[in-house]
Design a protein around this motif. Structure first.
Motif, short mmCIF file in Angstrom:
data_model
loop_
_atom_site.label_atom_id
_atom_site.label_comp_id
_atom_site.label_asym_id
_atom_site.label_seq_id
_atom_site.Cartn_x
_atom_site.Cartn_y
_atom_site.Cartn_z
N CYS A 17 -15.95 1.74 -0.05
CA CYS A 17 -16.29 2.69 -0.86
C CYS A 17 -15.89 4.26 -0.53
N THR A 18 -15.31 4.72 0.45
CA THR A 18 -14.40 5.42 0.80
C THR A 18 -13.38 5.46 0.39
N GLN A 19 -12.66 4.09 0.31
CA GLN A 19 -11.65 3.74 -0.23
C GLN A 19 -11.05 3.44 -1.77
N LYS A 58 0.94 -1.07 0.11
CA LYS A 58 0.38 0.10 -0.38
C LYS A 58 1.00 1.41 -0.01
N SER A 99 -15.24 0.99 4.83
CA SER A 99 -14.72 2.19 4.54
C SER A 99 -14.74 0.93 3.25
N GLU A 104 -13.08 5.84 -3.66
CA GLU A 104 -12.91 7.23 -4.32
C GLU A 104 -11.34 7.98 -4.14
N GLN A 105 -11.00 7.19 -3.38
CA GLN A 105 -9.58 7.98 -3.07
C GLN A 105 -8.67 7.10 -3.46
N LEU A 106 -8.72 6.28 -4.27
CA LEU A 106 -7.75 5.41 -5.32
C LEU A 106 -8.01 6.30 -6.45
N ARG A 107 -9.38 5.77 -6.02
CA ARG A 107 -9.86 6.54 -7.75
C ARG A 107 -8.74 8.51 -8.07
N GLU A 108 -9.10 8.53 -7.07
CA GLU A 108 -8.63 10.16 -7.17
C GLU A 108 -7.08 10.07 -7.35
N THR A 109 -6.63 9.53 -6.62
CA THR A 109 -5.33 8.76 -6.86
C THR A 109 -4.66 8.45 -8.31
#
Length: 90
Positions: A36-38, A17, A34, A40-45
């Motif tokens: 879905c939150t993860q 990671k 969490s 979202e963060q991965l998609r942004e990164t």
């Protein structure tokens, strides 16, 4: 652990990671807190990287939420090894 073993046997390199490398594919367990939150963060990164999520085949609401969060593909837990393994070069 079963997933990691199968993918390593197929020739994949598993990134930690904390790695600074861009992965070819990201796999997320919907059973993770969490998730879905993860996603979202991965998609942004990693906007261009496929995010494959897996979970129980009887939870269509979780699969839909994962897609809305940015997952590229969803799979039932029983098919995730095969789904990701076919992405590896032969």
């Amino acid at each position: 652990m079963r997933l990691e073993s199968a993918w390593k046997a197929a020739g994949a390199t598993m990134l930690k990671k904390q790695s600074t490398e861009t992965p070819d594919c990201i796999v997320v367990d919907l059973g993770m807190r969490s998730a879905c939150t993860q996603i979202e963060q991965l998609r942004e990164t990693f906007p261009q990287v496929d995010i494959v999520v897996f979970g129980p085949h009887f939870d269509p609401d979780a699969f839909q939420a994962a897609k809305q969060a940015g997952a590229t593909e969803v799979a039932a837990k029983g098919s995730i090894v095969e789904r990701v393994s076919r992405r590896f070069p032969k």
